[in-house]
Design a protein around this motif. Structure first.
Motif, PDB file in Angstrom:
ATOM      1  N   MET A   1      10.207  26.115 -21.173  1.00  0.00           N
ATOM      2  CA  MET A   1      10.341  26.557 -22.480  1.00  0.00           C
ATOM      3  C   MET A   1       9.095  27.549 -22.634  1.00  0.00           C
ATOM      4  O   MET A   1       7.911  27.112 -22.442  1.00  0.00           O
ATOM      5  CB  MET A   1      10.256  25.481 -23.624  1.00  0.00           C
ATOM      6  CG  MET A   1      10.097  26.014 -24.820  1.00  0.00           C
ATOM      7  SD  MET A   1      10.842  24.878 -25.890  1.00  0.00           S
ATOM      8  CE  MET A   1       9.458  23.972 -26.401  1.00  0.00           C
ATOM      9  N   ARG A   2       9.269  28.583 -23.197  1.00  0.00           N
ATOM     10  CA  ARG A   2       8.361  29.735 -23.366  1.00  0.00           C
ATOM     11  C   ARG A   2       7.946  29.808 -25.065  1.00  0.00           C
ATOM     12  O   ARG A   2       8.936  29.800 -25.766  1.00  0.00           O
ATOM     13  CB  ARG A   2       8.755  31.181 -23.088  1.00  0.00           C
ATOM     14  CG  ARG A   2       8.426  31.331 -21.742  1.00  0.00           C
ATOM     15  CD  ARG A   2       8.748  32.727 -21.177  1.00  0.00           C
ATOM     16  NE  ARG A   2       7.672  33.340 -20.908  1.00  0.00           N
ATOM     17  CZ  ARG A   2       7.225  34.429 -20.626  1.00  0.00           C
ATOM     18  NH1 ARG A   2       8.409  35.355 -20.563  1.00  0.00           N
ATOM     19  NH2 ARG A   2       6.195  34.744 -20.042  1.00  0.00           N
ATOM     20  N   LEU A   3       6.665  29.573 -25.310  1.00  0.00           N
ATOM     21  CA  LEU A   3       6.295  29.786 -26.525  1.00  0.00           C
ATOM     22  C   LEU A   3       5.875  31.016 -26.915  1.00  0.00           C
ATOM     23  O   LEU A   3       4.980  31.653 -25.883  1.00  0.00           O
ATOM     24  CB  LEU A   3       5.416  28.744 -27.006  1.00  0.00           C
ATOM     25  CG  LEU A   3       5.615  27.155 -26.990  1.00  0.00           C
ATOM     26  CD1 LEU A   3       4.374  26.457 -27.052  1.00  0.00           C
ATOM     27  CD2 LEU A   3       6.858  27.043 -27.916  1.00  0.00           C
ATOM     28  N   SER A   4       6.184  31.603 -27.964  1.00  0.00           N
ATOM     29  CA  SER A   4       5.386  33.069 -28.035  1.00  0.00           C
ATOM     30  C   SER A   4       4.222  33.160 -28.993  1.00  0.00           C
ATOM     31  O   SER A   4       4.153  32.206 -29.762  1.00  0.00           O
ATOM     32  CB  SER A   4       6.454  34.105 -28.730  1.00  0.00           C
ATOM     33  OG  SER A   4       6.694  33.212 -30.120  1.00  0.00           O
ATOM     34  N   ARG A   5       3.250  33.728 -28.592  1.00  0.00           N
ATOM     35  CA  ARG A   5       2.073  33.981 -29.297  1.00  0.00           C
ATOM     36  C   ARG A   5       2.377  34.593 -30.564  1.00  0.00           C
ATOM     37  O   ARG A   5       3.166  35.542 -30.788  1.00  0.00           O
ATOM     38  CB  ARG A   5       1.068  34.595 -28.728  1.00  0.00           C
ATOM     39  CG  ARG A   5       0.472  33.819 -27.436  1.00  0.00           C
ATOM     40  CD  ARG A   5      -0.660  34.665 -27.000  1.00  0.00           C
ATOM     41  NE  ARG A   5      -1.407  33.895 -26.164  1.00  0.00           N
ATOM     42  CZ  ARG A   5      -2.589  34.015 -25.618  1.00  0.00           C
ATOM     43  NH1 ARG A   5      -3.057  35.284 -25.938  1.00  0.00           N
ATOM     44  NH2 ARG A   5      -3.072  33.297 -24.876  1.00  0.00           N
ATOM     45  N   ARG A   6       1.794  33.930 -31.740  1.00  0.00           N
ATOM     46  CA  ARG A   6       1.671  34.364 -32.891  1.00  0.00           C
ATOM     47  C   ARG A   6       1.099  35.775 -32.943  1.00  0.00           C
ATOM     48  O   ARG A   6      -0.054  36.110 -32.244  1.00  0.00           O
ATOM     49  CB  ARG A   6       1.115  33.772 -33.847  1.00  0.00           C
ATOM     50  CG  ARG A   6       1.079  34.199 -35.321  1.00  0.00           C
ATOM     51  CD  ARG A   6       0.314  33.406 -36.200  1.00  0.00           C
ATOM     52  NE  ARG A   6       1.088  32.135 -36.878  1.00  0.00           N
ATOM     53  CZ  ARG A   6       0.608  31.305 -37.577  1.00  0.00           C
ATOM     54  NH1 ARG A   6      -0.720  31.218 -37.947  1.00  0.00           N
ATOM     55  NH2 ARG A   6       1.369  30.118 -38.066  1.00  0.00           N
TER      56      ARG A   6
END
Length: 138
Positions: free
Chosen positions: A1-6
């Motif tokens: 799972m890839r979390l995107s940076r704010r």
């Protein structure tokens, strides 16, 4: 799972520079502006051989070359001038009244005006004059 940076937020603009500019403009206009009332017509005071610096405060009666009268920069009739001066002198009898008469005005316009002002109870009346220019060769 890839979390995107704010996404990074840009810092808010500071208004300190704007406040400085406004402050400098305020100081500039206070220094160059005249704080006393000016007549609604041109007044060139007579030249005097002697005199003292004009005290500040009080009220200014201006007289044009034709005899038109202004009080603190507003054109007035003699009766309007009398009532405004009488009210001011009733509150503060030590109020300085300056007479700023044009050098071309005839004395028949100034002397009755002076008598009127003294009759209203003025204790201190000053005639505005221009100092004589000093000749550096003497």
């Amino acid at each position: 799972m890839r979390l995107s940076r704010r996404p990074s937020r840009t810092p808010p603009e500071t208004i300190v520079a704007l406040i400085d500019v406004v402050f400098f403009l305020l100081v500039f206009f206070m220094l160059i502006g005249r704080m006393d009332a000016t007549a609604p017509f041109d007044v060139i005071p007579p030249t005097a051989l002697t005199g003292a610096d004009m005290p500040s405060g009080g009220m200014t009666v201006s007289v044009s070359a034709s005899g038109t009268v202004a009080l603190d920069g507003a054109l007035v009739t003699l009766s309007q001038m009398d009532s405004r001066l009488a009210r001011a002198l009733a509150d503060a009898p030590q109020t300085l009244i300056r007479i700023n008469a044009n050098s071309a005005v005839e004395l028949r316009h100034v002397l009755p005006l002076l008598r009127r002002i003294e009759g209203l109870g003025a204790q201190e009346v000053a005639l505005v004059v221009t100092p004589e220019p000093h000749d550096p060769t003497q």
